[in-house]
Design an enzyme around this catalytic site. Structure first.
Site, PDB file in Angstrom:
ATOM      1  CG  HIS A 180      -1.724  -1.133   1.474  1.00 41.51           C
ATOM      2  ND1 HIS A 180      -2.239  -1.480   2.767  1.00 41.51           N
ATOM      3  CD2 HIS A 180      -2.183  -1.987   0.612  1.00 41.51           C
ATOM      4  CE1 HIS A 180      -2.921  -2.480   2.514  1.00 41.51           C
ATOM      5  NE2 HIS A 180      -2.988  -2.908   1.278  1.00 41.51           N
ATOM      6  CG  HIS A 183      -6.563  -2.269  -1.598  1.00 46.77           C
ATOM      7  ND1 HIS A 183      -7.307  -3.158  -1.057  1.00 46.77           N
ATOM      8  CD2 HIS A 183      -5.452  -2.598  -0.889  1.00 46.77           C
ATOM      9  CE1 HIS A 183      -6.848  -3.954  -0.247  1.00 46.77           C
ATOM     10  NE2 HIS A 183      -5.649  -3.875  -0.336  1.00 46.77           N
ATOM     11  CD  GLU A 221      16.215   4.618 -15.118  1.00 40.35           C
ATOM     12  OE1 GLU A 221      15.617   3.710 -14.852  1.00 40.35           O
ATOM     13  OE2 GLU A 221      16.872   5.047 -15.960  1.00 40.35           O
TER      14      GLU A 221
HETATM   15  O1  2HA Z   1      -3.269  -8.201   3.941  1.00 39.98           O
HETATM   16  O2  2HA Z   1      -3.319  -5.918   2.283  1.00 39.98           O
HETATM   17  O3  2HA Z   1      -5.251  -6.812   0.787  1.00 39.98           O
HETATM   18  C1  2HA Z   1      -4.016  -7.258   4.178  1.00 39.98           C
HETATM   19  C2  2HA Z   1      -4.139  -6.531   2.637  1.00 39.98           C
HETATM   20  C3  2HA Z   1      -5.227  -7.185   2.139  1.00 39.98           C
HETATM   21 ZN    ZN Z   2      -4.001  -4.674   0.523  1.00 43.55          ZN
END
Ligand code: 2HA
Ligand code: ZN
Length: 271
Positions: free
Chosen positions: A141, A210, A169
């Protein structure tokens, strides 16, 4: 039998996880990694007939029967893997039915493999077909990559062209571009199938609002893709709201492609 805690496939994984945690890519239990292992290599450290537990994966992967993976544990924190690999990681083998995972080592406190196992295993199947040497699927993330999916239209051409334009790059590292999925519920077979579908043509897939998936032949390669996308996204936000006066043009990108002999997504340029 050698000590599994000294196996490079364990120590390289845990060092990578500490690094990613410190970069802020993997807060709390965020992120997950799976690496395809060589059975002969694992056999130096583990008795492959000694199955500790069996785990239902909830989907069928006949292509992966007999394959062994080291995976992060569900709900486990990247920051803890280096000091406590046995509880935070697991080594699993896909059993003959294609749907059961046999636990060969780890997840010692009764844990389960990553909640994103469907996306990982389905992506492994697809990436192995695209590149028989692919071994790694990595999810995390990173902040600016994630933020990019709040403010840019969720189409692959726009996002890829934006990232290519942010630093020289980018097109060299990911000439094949970036796949993008709309916001979806995570941890499901559905997002697993959608991710794998994108992985047919992309080594990188963004999950809107996400995170990111990267793939590669080893941990460095998968991580390298992700950190390069993140660096380009950092440039985007460092210059957002400022008058941008200098640009990498489509012609510049073509010149880069020629110089580095890149097989790139020509349809992502407007020539
Ligand atoms: O493992 O990142 O997408 C936790 C996460 C779920
Ligand atoms: Zn995740």
């Amino acid at each position: 039998m050698k000590d599994i805690l000294t196996a490079p496939f364990v120590t390289e994984m845990t060092r990578m996880m500490s690094n990613m945690y410190r970069l802020g890519y993997d807060e709390r239990n965020g992120g997950n990694i799976s690496v395809l292992l060589d059975a002969d290599d694992v056999a130096k450290y583990l008795n492959l007939d000694d199955v500790q537990d069996t785990i239902h994966t909830g989907f069928e992967a006949p292509e992966l029967v007999g394959r062994i993976f080291i995976v992060t544990g569900s709900g486990k924190y990247f920051k803890n893997a280096e000091t406590d690999p046995e509880n935070n990681l697991g080594i699993i083998r896909i059993a003959g039915d294609g749907t059961t995972a046999e636990l060969l080592w780890g997840l010692a406190d009764g844990g389960r493999p990553t909640s994103e196992l469907p996306a990982h295993l389905m992506s492994h199947i697809v990436r192995m077909k695209a590149d028989p040497q692919n071994r790694v699927i990595m999810h995390c993330h990173p902040d600016r990559t994630l933020a990019l999916t709040h403010v840019l239209p969720l189409d692959e051409k726009t996002i890829t062209r934006t990232l290519w334009g942010m630093m020289t790059e980018s097109i060299v590292v990911f000439p094949d571009g970036v796949g993008v999925l709309p916001w979806m519920v995570c941890g499901t077979n559905e997002i697993g199938r959608a991710t794998a579908e994108k992985m047919k043509q992309y080594r990188i897939v963004l999950w809107a609002i996400h995170g990111i998936y990267g793939s590669g032949r080893d941990l460095d390669e998968a991580f390298g893709l992700i950190e390069t996308v993140e660096k380009a996204a950092i440039q985007y936000f460092l210059t957002a709201g400022l008058p941008r006066v200098n640009f990498i043009t489509d012609e510049n990108l073509v010149d880069l492609a020629k110089a580095f002999k890149l097989d790139y997504r020509k349809d992502f340029l407007d020539l």
